[in-house]
Motif scaffolding. Structure first.
Motif, PDB file in Angstrom:
ATOM      1  N   ASP A 149       0.813  -1.216   0.000  1.00  9.87           N
ATOM      2  CA  ASP A 149       0.000   0.000   0.000  1.00  9.87           C
ATOM      3  C   ASP A 149       0.845   1.264   0.000  1.00  9.87           C
ATOM      4  N   LEU A 150       2.172   1.094   0.182  1.00 12.58           N
ATOM      5  CA  LEU A 150       3.083   2.237   0.152  1.00 12.58           C
ATOM      6  C   LEU A 150       4.006   2.219  -1.057  1.00 12.58           C
ATOM      7  N   LEU A 151       4.115   1.097  -1.728  1.00 17.63           N
ATOM      8  CA  LEU A 151       5.042   0.997  -2.857  1.00 17.63           C
ATOM      9  C   LEU A 151       4.545  -0.037  -3.851  1.00 17.63           C
ATOM     10  N   GLN A 152       4.348   0.407  -5.086  1.00 15.82           N
ATOM     11  CA  GLN A 152       3.957  -0.462  -6.178  1.00 15.82           C
ATOM     12  C   GLN A 152       5.153  -0.690  -7.111  1.00 15.82           C
ATOM     13  N   VAL A 153       4.992  -1.625  -8.022  1.00 15.50           N
ATOM     14  CA  VAL A 153       6.082  -2.043  -8.905  1.00 15.50           C
ATOM     15  C   VAL A 153       5.885  -1.444 -10.297  1.00 15.50           C
ATOM     16  N   GLU A 154       6.921  -0.784 -10.805  1.00 11.97           N
ATOM     17  CA  GLU A 154       6.997  -0.516 -12.229  1.00 11.97           C
ATOM     18  C   GLU A 154       8.158  -1.364 -12.738  1.00 11.97           C
ATOM     19  N   MET A 155       7.828  -2.482 -13.378  1.00 16.90           N
ATOM     20  CA  MET A 155       8.838  -3.448 -13.773  1.00 16.90           C
ATOM     21  C   MET A 155       9.358  -3.147 -15.171  1.00 16.90           C
ATOM     22  N   ASP A 156      10.651  -2.902 -15.248  1.00 18.49           N
ATOM     23  CA  ASP A 156      11.287  -2.807 -16.559  1.00 18.49           C
ATOM     24  C   ASP A 156      11.642  -4.223 -16.978  1.00 18.49           C
ATOM     25  N   THR A 157      10.791  -4.787 -17.833  1.00 18.40           N
ATOM     26  CA  THR A 157      10.912  -6.206 -18.179  1.00 18.40           C
ATOM     27  C   THR A 157      12.194  -6.497 -18.941  1.00 18.40           C
ATOM     28  N   CYS A 158      12.673  -5.531 -19.681  1.00 20.22           N
ATOM     29  CA  CYS A 158      13.908  -5.729 -20.446  1.00 20.22           C
ATOM     30  C   CYS A 158      15.101  -5.883 -19.519  1.00 20.22           C
ATOM     31  N   TRP A 159      15.168  -5.076 -18.463  1.00 19.26           N
ATOM     32  CA  TRP A 159      16.294  -5.177 -17.535  1.00 19.26           C
ATOM     33  C   TRP A 159      16.200  -6.449 -16.694  1.00 19.26           C
ATOM     34  N   VAL A 160      14.978  -6.908 -16.403  1.00 14.82           N
ATOM     35  CA  VAL A 160      14.833  -8.205 -15.738  1.00 14.82           C
ATOM     36  C   VAL A 160      15.438  -9.295 -16.623  1.00 14.82           C
ATOM     37  N   HIS A 161      15.111  -9.250 -17.900  1.00 17.82           N
ATOM     38  CA  HIS A 161      15.656 -10.207 -18.854  1.00 17.82           C
ATOM     39  C   HIS A 161      17.183 -10.111 -18.924  1.00 17.82           C
ATOM     40  N   HIS A 162      17.687  -8.892 -19.011  1.00 16.07           N
ATOM     41  CA  HIS A 162      19.135  -8.710 -19.157  1.00 16.07           C
ATOM     42  C   HIS A 162      19.885  -9.199 -17.927  1.00 16.07           C
ATOM     43  N   ALA A 163      19.249  -9.137 -16.774  1.00 18.62           N
ATOM     44  CA  ALA A 163      19.890  -9.610 -15.542  1.00 18.62           C
ATOM     45  C   ALA A 163      19.886 -11.133 -15.436  1.00 18.62           C
ATOM     46  N   GLY A 164      19.222 -11.803 -16.380  1.00 21.48           N
ATOM     47  CA  GLY A 164      19.242 -13.259 -16.401  1.00 21.48           C
ATOM     48  C   GLY A 164      18.026 -13.914 -15.781  1.00 21.48           C
ATOM     49  N   TYR A 165      16.973 -13.143 -15.557  1.00 22.20           N
ATOM     50  CA  TYR A 165      15.745 -13.677 -14.975  1.00 22.20           C
ATOM     51  C   TYR A 165      14.642 -13.740 -16.032  1.00 22.20           C
ATOM     52  N   ASP A 166      13.626 -14.521 -15.738  1.00 20.30           N
ATOM     53  CA  ASP A 166      12.480 -14.672 -16.637  1.00 20.30           C
ATOM     54  C   ASP A 166      11.475 -13.568 -16.331  1.00 20.30           C
ATOM     55  N   ALA A 167      11.294 -12.638 -17.270  1.00 22.55           N
ATOM     56  CA  ALA A 167      10.399 -11.507 -17.029  1.00 22.55           C
ATOM     57  C   ALA A 167       8.966 -11.964 -16.829  1.00 22.55           C
ATOM     58  N   VAL A 168       8.544 -13.002 -17.530  1.00 29.46           N
ATOM     59  CA  VAL A 168       7.176 -13.516 -17.367  1.00 29.46           C
ATOM     60  C   VAL A 168       6.974 -14.036 -15.947  1.00 29.46           C
ATOM     61  N   GLU A 169       7.943 -14.769 -15.429  1.00 37.15           N
ATOM     62  CA  GLU A 169       7.836 -15.259 -14.050  1.00 37.15           C
ATOM     63  C   GLU A 169       7.758 -14.092 -13.067  1.00 37.15           C
ATOM     64  N   TYR A 170       8.522 -13.042 -13.326  1.00 42.24           N
ATOM     65  CA  TYR A 170       8.493 -11.886 -12.422  1.00 42.24           C
ATOM     66  C   TYR A 170       7.170 -11.129 -12.525  1.00 42.24           C
ATOM     67  N   ILE A 171       6.611 -11.049 -13.711  1.00 45.10           N
ATOM     68  CA  ILE A 171       5.286 -10.437 -13.849  1.00 45.10           C
ATOM     69  C   ILE A 171       4.268 -11.236 -13.050  1.00 45.10           C
ATOM     70  N   ASN A 172       4.303 -12.542 -13.174  1.00 40.93           N
ATOM     71  CA  ASN A 172       3.361 -13.386 -12.428  1.00 40.93           C
ATOM     72  C   ASN A 172       3.570 -13.247 -10.928  1.00 40.93           C
ATOM     73  N   LYS A 173       4.819 -13.148 -10.513  1.00 42.66           N
ATOM     74  CA  LYS A 173       5.135 -13.032  -9.088  1.00 42.66           C
ATOM     75  C   LYS A 173       4.563 -11.759  -8.485  1.00 42.66           C
ATOM     76  N   TYR A 174       4.585 -10.665  -9.247  1.00 46.65           N
ATOM     77  CA  TYR A 174       4.152  -9.371  -8.706  1.00 46.65           C
ATOM     78  C   TYR A 174       2.776  -8.944  -9.208  1.00 46.65           C
TER      79      TYR A 174
END
Length: 255
Positions: A149-174
């Motif tokens: 309620d104090l902080l929401q996510v603006e996910m840069d999916t490209c940087w998630v990908h570049h860091a070696g993570y699955d952006a789709v999994e992170y979208i589902n997680k959040y």
């Protein structure tokens, strides 16, 4: 339905030369909303009048971490006047990356935003997924430490990908805490360094990301290209063409 906006940082040089004219071109291309990072000396009233004239939504604003921390009320007031409720921390310098301190400060800023009917979000790069905050990534640690309620996510999916993570999994997680994503593509040079490119010209699985964003009930997908090898206006036009092609193939986006 997922709406498509543009992060105006992509057009920073054009905006500096002709703020009003550039926003007119963005609206003419068909973008529904814009995410600010700078106001180029315009008052909130001037920006609001132009947005209303062009039928553009102010969907968010990237504002410096220090400004949001030290001049919170003025930042909130300006953005509420232009019709924007989403204030976004865009980046932390290396000197600012004391994540325990950042989490405490985000709670303070988030409380002030909440009290005024605004929303605080945090936008990631790749370092939040390579840095550690305790036994977690800094990305996960910040969002675990600061309540939703104090902080929401603006996910840069490209940087998630570049860091070696699955952006789709992170979208589902959040999902449920994720009103905005950044939609960006890249290709890697031989040394591994990234180059942002027009949507569809890189290695990011944009279709899977948009499909996941629709399922997660994300409100805005924001096109961004940090650096353009050709005309920035032409680049954002071509990126929107890719999104329209996705929509024409059944993608549930509003373009």
């Amino acid at each position: 339905m997922l709406k498509i906006g543009l992060q105006l940082y992509t057009l920073r040089e054009e905006l500096e030369q002709d703020f009003e004219g550039t926003l007119r071109k963005v609206a003419a291309l068909g973008y529904k909303g814009v995410e600010f990072f700078h106001y180029f000396g315009r008052s909130a009233a001037e920006v609001k009048q132009l947005l209303d004239e062009l039928g553009l939504v102010a969907l968010g604003a990237h504002r410096p971490y220090d400004a949001l921390l030290n001049d919170t009320e003025a930042e909130i007031a300006y953005n509420l006047e232009i019709g924007n409720h989403n204030l976004i921390v865009p980046y932390l310098s290396e000197e600012q990356r004391n994540y325990e301190e950042v989490a405490a400060n985000l709670k303070i800023i988030g409380e002030k935003c909440k009290a005024r009917g605004a929303v605080l979000l945090y936008h990631n790069h790749d370092f939040e997924l390579t840095d550690r905050y305790g036994d977690r990534t800094a990305f996960d640690g910040l969002f675990e430490e600061v309540p939703a309620d104090l902080l929401q996510v603006e996910m840069d999916t490209c940087w998630v990908h570049h860091a070696g993570y699955d952006a789709v999994e992170y979208i589902n997680k959040y999902a449920g805490r994720l009103p905005i994503i950044h939609l960006k593509d890249l290709k890697k040079h031989e040394d591994g360094s990234p180059e942002t490119v027009v949507l569809g010209e890189g290695e990011v699985n944009l279709t899977a990301i948009l499909d996941a964003a629709v399922q997660a009930k994300v409100e805005w997908a924001v096109v961004e290209q940090d650096y353009c090898s050709r005309s920035p206006l032409g680049s954002v036009e071509d990126s929107l063409k890719w999104v329209k092609a996705y929509a024409n193939q059944g993608g549930n986006v509003h373009v």
